[in-house]
Design a protein around this motif. Structure first.
Motif, PDB file in Angstrom:
ATOM      1  N   LYS A 108     -19.332  13.816 -15.041  1.00  0.00           N
ATOM      2  CA  LYS A 108     -18.910  15.140 -14.585  1.00  0.00           C
ATOM      3  C   LYS A 108     -19.217  16.226 -15.613  1.00  0.00           C
ATOM      4  N   GLY A 109     -19.302  15.842 -16.892  1.00  0.00           N
ATOM      5  CA  GLY A 109     -19.693  16.811 -17.905  1.00  0.00           C
ATOM      6  C   GLY A 109     -21.138  17.236 -17.744  1.00  0.00           C
ATOM      7  N   LEU A 110     -22.029  16.260 -17.504  1.00  0.00           N
ATOM      8  CA  LEU A 110     -23.439  16.598 -17.281  1.00  0.00           C
ATOM      9  C   LEU A 110     -23.609  17.399 -15.995  1.00  0.00           C
ATOM     10  N   GLN A 111     -22.791  17.090 -14.970  1.00  0.00           N
ATOM     11  CA  GLN A 111     -22.824  17.895 -13.747  1.00  0.00           C
ATOM     12  C   GLN A 111     -22.548  19.360 -14.071  1.00  0.00           C
ATOM     13  N   LYS A 112     -21.482  19.591 -14.831  1.00  0.00           N
ATOM     14  CA  LYS A 112     -21.098  20.963 -15.160  1.00  0.00           C
ATOM     15  C   LYS A 112     -22.188  21.668 -15.978  1.00  0.00           C
ATOM     16  N   GLN A 113     -22.790  20.946 -16.917  1.00  0.00           N
ATOM     17  CA  GLN A 113     -23.890  21.524 -17.687  1.00  0.00           C
ATOM     18  C   GLN A 113     -25.056  21.897 -16.782  1.00  0.00           C
ATOM     19  N   PHE A 114     -25.350  21.018 -15.825  1.00  0.00           N
ATOM     20  CA  PHE A 114     -26.425  21.282 -14.867  1.00  0.00           C
ATOM     21  C   PHE A 114     -26.122  22.549 -14.072  1.00  0.00           C
ATOM     22  N   PHE A 115     -24.884  22.711 -13.625  1.00  0.00           N
ATOM     23  CA  PHE A 115     -24.511  23.922 -12.886  1.00  0.00           C
ATOM     24  C   PHE A 115     -24.750  25.162 -13.748  1.00  0.00           C
ATOM     25  N   LYS A 116     -24.299  25.090 -14.987  1.00  0.00           N
ATOM     26  CA  LYS A 116     -24.418  26.244 -15.881  1.00  0.00           C
ATOM     27  C   LYS A 116     -25.876  26.583 -16.152  1.00  0.00           C
ATOM     28  N   GLN A 117     -26.698  25.573 -16.404  1.00  0.00           N
ATOM     29  CA  GLN A 117     -28.111  25.789 -16.733  1.00  0.00           C
ATOM     30  C   GLN A 117     -28.907  26.319 -15.550  1.00  0.00           C
ATOM     31  N   ASN A 118     -28.455  26.045 -14.347  1.00  0.00           N
ATOM     32  CA  ASN A 118     -29.197  26.442 -13.150  1.00  0.00           C
ATOM     33  C   ASN A 118     -28.532  27.568 -12.369  1.00  0.00           C
ATOM     34  N   ASP A 119     -27.612  28.275 -13.037  1.00  0.00           N
ATOM     35  CA  ASP A 119     -26.947  29.441 -12.433  1.00  0.00           C
ATOM     36  C   ASP A 119     -26.263  29.107 -11.118  1.00  0.00           C
ATOM     37  N   ILE A 120     -25.597  27.958 -11.092  1.00  0.00           N
ATOM     38  CA  ILE A 120     -24.834  27.542  -9.917  1.00  0.00           C
ATOM     39  C   ILE A 120     -23.369  27.869 -10.181  1.00  0.00           C
ATOM     40  N   PRO A 121     -22.748  28.703  -9.360  1.00  0.00           N
ATOM     41  CA  PRO A 121     -21.365  29.131  -9.638  1.00  0.00           C
ATOM     42  C   PRO A 121     -20.385  27.955  -9.634  1.00  0.00           C
ATOM     43  N   THR A 122     -19.576  27.867 -10.673  1.00  0.00           N
ATOM     44  CA  THR A 122     -18.573  26.810 -10.780  1.00  0.00           C
ATOM     45  C   THR A 122     -17.423  27.338 -11.624  1.00  0.00           C
ATOM     46  N   SER A 123     -16.319  26.607 -11.659  1.00  0.00           N
ATOM     47  CA  SER A 123     -15.143  27.057 -12.422  1.00  0.00           C
ATOM     48  C   SER A 123     -15.391  26.913 -13.920  1.00  0.00           C
ATOM     49  N   ALA A 124     -14.653  27.685 -14.705  1.00  0.00           N
ATOM     50  CA  ALA A 124     -14.744  27.596 -16.167  1.00  0.00           C
ATOM     51  C   ALA A 124     -14.311  26.203 -16.613  1.00  0.00           C
ATOM     52  N   PHE A 125     -14.971  25.676 -17.659  1.00  0.00           N
ATOM     53  CA  PHE A 125     -14.683  24.311 -18.081  1.00  0.00           C
ATOM     54  C   PHE A 125     -14.864  24.172 -19.580  1.00  0.00           C
ATOM     55  N   GLN A 126     -14.368  23.044 -20.103  1.00  0.00           N
ATOM     56  CA  GLN A 126     -14.518  22.723 -21.518  1.00  0.00           C
ATOM     57  C   GLN A 126     -14.594  21.218 -21.674  1.00  0.00           C
ATOM     58  N   PHE A 127     -15.426  20.734 -22.588  1.00  0.00           N
ATOM     59  CA  PHE A 127     -15.512  19.312 -22.890  1.00  0.00           C
ATOM     60  C   PHE A 127     -14.348  18.900 -23.786  1.00  0.00           C
ATOM     61  N   ILE A 128     -13.793  17.722 -23.504  1.00  0.00           N
ATOM     62  CA  ILE A 128     -12.668  17.193 -24.273  1.00  0.00           C
ATOM     63  C   ILE A 128     -13.021  15.771 -24.715  1.00  0.00           C
ATOM     64  N   SER A 129     -12.887  15.495 -26.006  1.00  0.00           N
ATOM     65  CA  SER A 129     -13.269  14.172 -26.521  1.00  0.00           C
ATOM     66  C   SER A 129     -12.143  13.154 -26.426  1.00  0.00           C
ATOM     67  N   ASN A 130     -10.895  13.613 -26.590  1.00  0.00           N
ATOM     68  CA  ASN A 130      -9.743  12.704 -26.512  1.00  0.00           C
ATOM     69  C   ASN A 130      -8.482  13.517 -26.229  1.00  0.00           C
ATOM     70  N   ARG A 131      -7.366  12.812 -26.081  1.00  0.00           N
ATOM     71  CA  ARG A 131      -6.112  13.474 -25.705  1.00  0.00           C
ATOM     72  C   ARG A 131      -5.683  14.515 -26.741  1.00  0.00           C
ATOM     73  N   GLU A 132      -5.830  14.176 -28.017  1.00  0.00           N
ATOM     74  CA  GLU A 132      -5.366  15.076 -29.079  1.00  0.00           C
ATOM     75  C   GLU A 132      -6.106  16.411 -29.051  1.00  0.00           C
ATOM     76  N   SER A 133      -7.400  16.366 -28.689  1.00  0.00           N
ATOM     77  CA  SER A 133      -8.185  17.603 -28.700  1.00  0.00           C
ATOM     78  C   SER A 133      -7.744  18.578 -27.608  1.00  0.00           C
ATOM     79  N   LEU A 134      -6.937  18.106 -26.656  1.00  0.00           N
ATOM     80  CA  LEU A 134      -6.413  19.009 -25.630  1.00  0.00           C
ATOM     81  C   LEU A 134      -5.509  20.082 -26.242  1.00  0.00           C
ATOM     82  N   ARG A 135      -4.896  19.769 -27.380  1.00  0.00           N
ATOM     83  CA  ARG A 135      -3.963  20.719 -28.002  1.00  0.00           C
ATOM     84  C   ARG A 135      -4.701  21.945 -28.550  1.00  0.00           C
ATOM     85  N   ASN A 136      -6.008  21.822 -28.712  1.00  0.00           N
ATOM     86  CA  ASN A 136      -6.803  22.955 -29.198  1.00  0.00           C
ATOM     87  C   ASN A 136      -7.724  23.507 -28.108  1.00  0.00           C
TER      88      ASN A 136
END
Length: 380
Positions: A108-136
């Motif tokens: 799903k991360g690569l999907q979102k990158q594909f949307f962004k690179q091809n100007d396909i409208p999608t919701s704002a997103f962020q990559f998360i590596s693990n649970r702890e990184s959600l706090r930032n």
């Protein structure tokens, strides 16, 4: 493909569930020899195909050995070993949709990158590596967390409303998405063949089961404005062409409260949002997928009638040998078509079948569908 199309081609399908079952039902009309690989020895396809093999879809050797002597491989589920599919392509086996497309959509991360690179409208997103990184996280609460891999039918999705929810968030690599305020979830299924012909099915409106988070009720065709429907269908065509996919692609979208369309997720295969096409359209999604992968002219996707599809889900509180209540009563109703998936055992919210209700009057179709929902139950 170097062989007479009719009756000689060996088609392999990775996955033997209900989508494979309905693909086989269509393939019979083309006299295609179908081979199935599925990890469940009791898979719905096991008695319908020419050859059934029980084995892991994620194991390299199993997938490669299954496909090495076949002419073509397709999928009914994305969770497959893509490395094996790439090796099969190198060996000369045709794989549709292509392994590179499956690899992208598996994540799903690569999907979102594909949307962004091809100007396909999608919701704002962020990559998360693990649970702890959600706090930032840069996104403000609340937001949606989705596993990058292995999520399907509502699994692998969590709503993060408060700081307390972070304690039970996914630990695995994921993405978080801004929550979209939408008026309706919509979908368009698009097909593309190897000669570049592209055709969409009419946009459909979806309602989701709030507990299972999967499609429960679908209405086709949509009654939204021509402009909205055309925008959704053009988006689906753009994605199919940007991917250069061969086969079927389901594009799930949000129609926002402001009237904008945001693309949510993709599925490179027949999809739950297209089951109504069997009775409701001139060409079914399964027939269109076969036309696309065999590079045949794509069929007429126009709606024959108003069609409502409801998923037949296992009732809460029941688990075991499936029993169906209300079949005789619903089949006495006009324009009701029942599809049971051949699953021996039921459990809560398991997809056991679907029902399509057609009528020239949209409101009657919807009313009859609500009655079917009330009457037809899967228990044990």
């Amino acid at each position: 493909m170097g062989k007479d199309f009719y009756g000689e081609l060996q088609l392999g399908i990775l996955g033997g569930g209900q989508l494979g079952r309905m693909l086989i039902q269509e393939a019979i009309s083309y006299n295609i020899n179908v081979h199935i690989l599925d990890p469940d020895k009791n898979a719905p396809c096991r008695k319908l195909c020419d050859h059934f093999e029980c084995g892991s879809l994620s194991d390299y050797d199993t997938v490669f050995n299954f496909g090495k002597d076949l002419d073509m491989i397709t999928i009914e589920i994305e969770k497959v070993n893509v490395d094996a599919l790439e090796a099969l392509e190198d060996k000369g086996v045709i794989v549709y949709p292509q392994s590179r497309v499956i690899r992208l959509i598996q994540d799903k991360g690569l999907q979102k990158q594909f949307f962004k690179q091809n100007d396909i409208p999608t919701s704002a997103f962020q990559f998360i590596s693990n649970r702890e990184s959600l706090r930032n996280a840069n996104l403000s609460l609340p937001y949606v967390q989705k596993l990058r891999k292995d999520g399907y039918d509502g699994k692998g999705v969590k709503m993060i409303h408060t700081e307390d929810d972070l304690l039970t968030a996914f630990e695995e690599p994921s993405i978080i998405e801004e929550i979209v305020k939408f008026q309706k979830e919509i979908a368009v299924i698009v097909a593309r063949n190897d000669r570049g012909e592209v055709r969409t099915f009419p946009m459909v409106e979806m309602e989701f089961n709030p507990q299972a988070n999967l499609v429960e009720f679908l209405i086709s065709p949509s009654t939204y404005s021509f402009e909205i429907q055309q925008k959704a269908e053009e988006l689906a065509k753009k994605i199919a062409n940007d991917l250069q996919i061969v086969g079927l692609l389901a594009v799930e979208m949000f129609l926002t409260e402001e009237g904008d369309i945001l693309v949510n997720e993709l599925a490179p295969r027949p999809h739950n949002s297209g089951h109504q096409t069997i009775e409701g359209n001139f060409t079914s999604q399964f027939g269109q997928h076969l036309r696309a992968i065999f590079n045949l002219p794509l069929g007429n996707t126009d709606a024959r009638s108003n069609a409502v599809m409801i998923n037949l889900l296992g009732e809460e509180g029941y688990e075991g040998l499936a029993k169906y209540e209300g079949i005789e009563e619903i089949l006495a109703m006009e324009g009701v078509y029942l599809h049971l998936y051949g699953k021996k055992y039921t459990k809560p919210f398991r997809k056991m079948g679907h029902v399509c209700i057609v009528n020239v009057d949209r409101e009657i179709a919807i009313s009859n569908a609500r009655k079917v929902q009330e009457i037809l139950k899967v228990i044990a």
